[in-house]
Design an enzyme around this catalytic site. Structure first.
Site, short mmCIF file in Angstrom:
data_model
loop_
_atom_site.label_atom_id
_atom_site.label_comp_id
_atom_site.label_asym_id
_atom_site.label_seq_id
_atom_site.Cartn_x
_atom_site.Cartn_y
_atom_site.Cartn_z
N GLY A 15 0.82 -1.22 0.00
CA GLY A 15 0.00 0.00 0.00
C GLY A 15 0.85 1.26 0.00
N HIS A 176 -2.34 -17.58 -9.69
CA HIS A 176 -1.09 -17.10 -9.09
C HIS A 176 -0.72 -18.10 -8.01
CE1 HIS A 176 1.96 -14.35 -7.80
NE2 HIS A 176 1.44 -14.21 -6.61
P1 A3D Z 1 1.39 -5.92 4.84
O1 A3D Z 1 2.59 -5.05 4.78
O2 A3D Z 1 1.20 -6.81 6.02
O3 A3D Z 1 0.10 -4.97 4.69
C1 A3D Z 1 -1.20 -5.44 4.83
C2 A3D Z 1 -2.00 -4.34 5.50
O4 A3D Z 1 -3.37 -4.75 5.55
C3 A3D Z 1 -1.56 -4.06 6.95
O5 A3D Z 1 -1.21 -2.69 7.09
C4 A3D Z 1 -2.81 -4.42 7.77
O6 A3D Z 1 -3.00 -3.56 8.89
C5 A3D Z 1 -3.91 -4.22 6.74
N1 A3D Z 1 -5.16 -4.91 7.07
C6 A3D Z 1 -5.35 -6.11 7.67
N2 A3D Z 1 -6.66 -6.35 7.81
C7 A3D Z 1 -7.31 -5.30 7.26
C8 A3D Z 1 -8.68 -4.96 7.09
N3 A3D Z 1 -9.65 -5.77 7.53
N4 A3D Z 1 -8.99 -3.78 6.51
C9 A3D Z 1 -8.00 -2.96 6.08
N5 A3D Z 1 -6.70 -3.21 6.21
C10 A3D Z 1 -6.36 -4.37 6.80
O7 A3D Z 1 1.29 -6.86 3.53
P2 A3D Z 1 1.76 -6.50 2.05
O8 A3D Z 1 1.35 -5.12 1.73
O9 A3D Z 1 3.15 -6.93 1.86
O10 A3D Z 1 0.86 -7.56 1.23
C11 A3D Z 1 -0.54 -7.41 1.16
C12 A3D Z 1 -1.19 -8.62 0.50
O11 A3D Z 1 -0.71 -8.75 -0.84
C13 A3D Z 1 -0.90 -9.98 1.16
O12 A3D Z 1 -2.09 -10.76 1.19
C14 A3D Z 1 0.12 -10.61 0.24
O13 A3D Z 1 0.10 -12.03 0.30
C15 A3D Z 1 -0.34 -10.11 -1.09
N6 A3D Z 1 0.64 -10.17 -2.18
C16 A3D Z 1 0.19 -10.56 -3.40
C17 A3D Z 1 1.05 -10.63 -4.46
C18 A3D Z 1 0.55 -11.07 -5.79
O14 A3D Z 1 1.30 -11.14 -6.74
C19 A3D Z 1 -0.85 -11.42 -5.96
C20 A3D Z 1 2.40 -10.29 -4.29
C21 A3D Z 1 2.84 -9.87 -3.04
C22 A3D Z 1 1.93 -9.81 -1.98
#
Ligand code: A3D
Length: 319
Positions: A15, A176
């Site tokens: 994000g 994926h």
């Molecule tokens: P991270 O840095 O943990 O950020 C996730 C955020 O979501 C945290 O700030 C949490 O507080 C917030 N959160 C949790 N629950 C809620 C909710 N109910 N409402 C709003 N916010 C919430 O994770 P990230 O940014 O590294 O990754 C996010 C997601 O992307 C994860 O599920 C990963 O597995 C996924 N991801 C997908 C890919 C693909 O290629 C599809 C690649 C990398 C990561």
């Protein structure tokens, strides 16, 4: 013309990187949303304070209330939990399904006309769930995975051939996950398909097979290095490219997770899975149905069936 509004639901690693990249490209004003108090506000203020240095005019706001995403033109969803070493993406179904329910309801109430890009894993089933909970029409909700998986494939190929990444194109289809389908026949260097490059002696079949496997394991490779989370720079860049194609009506051809209707791509019924599409102002404007040889079709079917299996698990959890 009013600036576009881009809502980022989830203000973690991806994000925050999304917010930064969107500002550098001046794609629109950004609302960072998260359940963690202070995090979206802090990141919004920090990035806002970089805008005079960068010379970009973008407003940033952090929020813990869904009312703040009202009227968003684009929503990019990363809310949820990423995997840790030893976890598969599928281990995240239960917890992230609950998150998709809350996010979907927030979108439905505040910006049902937005173009929605989901990144939360396990990707394909989360797009399915988010569409279910948000009611956003299928042409306006996609999952980001194929662009990232293809970018990884392109990176490794450019390294192997010692050529510019710009001149390497690649397609990765399917879900994926471990069953993703890097399509060697449709991947090229300046239009020359990879099998021809093997014949030309640019690489060997063994090396190409190893690159395909490294692409499949690309996410795990980063998780094992970082130890505390998963990749975020390349995932964010990939989603921004998708958002840009929609906002600027670029009509780029990109692999995304989308609703593939029964009968398309040899599928017996509807399934959200990665295929190439044209992304423009109409969202998914067209699915590009390329012809697959029997081995490619079998690999694609296996991947789509893996998604179906997870959708069944998710449906069970939803009661
Ligand atoms: P991270 O840095 O943990 O950020 C996730 C955020 O979501 C945290 O700030 C949490 O507080 C917030 N959160 C949790 N629950 C809620 C909710 N109910 N409402 C709003 N916010 C919430 O994770 P990230 O940014 O590294 O990754 C996010 C997601 O992307 C994860 O599920 C990963 O597995 C996924 N991801 C997908 C890919 C693909 O290629 C599809 C690649 C990398 C990561």
């Amino acid at each position: 013309m009013a600036r576009k509004k881009i809502a980022l639901v989830g203000s973690g690693n991806i994000g925050g990187t999304l917010a930064h990249l969107i500002g550098l490209k001046e794609l629109g004003d950004v609302v960072l949303f998260d359940i963690a108090e202070g995090v979206p506000q802090g990141k919004a203020l920090d990035i806002l304070e970089s805008t005079p240095v960068e010379g970009v005019d973008v407003r940033y706001r952090g929020a813990n209330d869904y009312a703040e995403i009202k009227g968003a033109d684009v929503v990019i969803v990363t809310a949820g939990v990423p995997r840790k070493p030893g976890m598969s993406r599928d281990d995240l179904v239960g917890i992230n399904l609950k998150v998709m329910k809350a996010v979907g309801e927030g979108i439905k109430a505040n910006c049902p006309d937005a173009f929605v890009i989901c990144i939360t894993n396990p990707l394909d089933v989360m797009v399915w769930a988010l569409q279910h909970f948000s009611g956003v029409p299928a042409n306006r909700i996609v999952g980001m995975a194929g662009v990232l998986d293809s970018a990884r494939f392109r990176t490794f190929l450019a390294e192997e051939f010692n050529v510019s990444v710009e001149d390497v194109t690649a397609f990765v289809l399917g879900g994926h996950g471990d069953t993703m389908v890097p399509l060697v026949r449709y991947s090229t260097v300046a239009g020359i398909p990879l099998p021809d490059l093997v014949k030309m002696g640019w690489t060997t079949q063994e090396k190409l097979d190893a690159i395909v496997q490294r692409t499949r394991d690309g996410g795990a490779e980063i998780v094992n290095l970082l130890k505390t989370g998963s990749a975020f720079y390349a995932p964010a860049a990939s989603a921004v490219a998708m958002a840009e194609s929609y906002l600027k009506d670029k009509k780029r051809v990109m692999p995304v997770a989308t609703l593939v209707k029964g009968g398309t791509y040899g599928q017996p019924d509807d399934v959200f899975v990665g295929v190439p599409v044209v992304l423009g102002e109409g969202g998914v404007e067209r699915i590009v149905e390329i012809s697959l040889d029997p081995a490619e079709q079998a690999a694609f079917n296996k991947s789509a069936d893996a998604v179906r299996g997870l959708v069944k698990v998710a449906s069970g959890l939803m009661g």
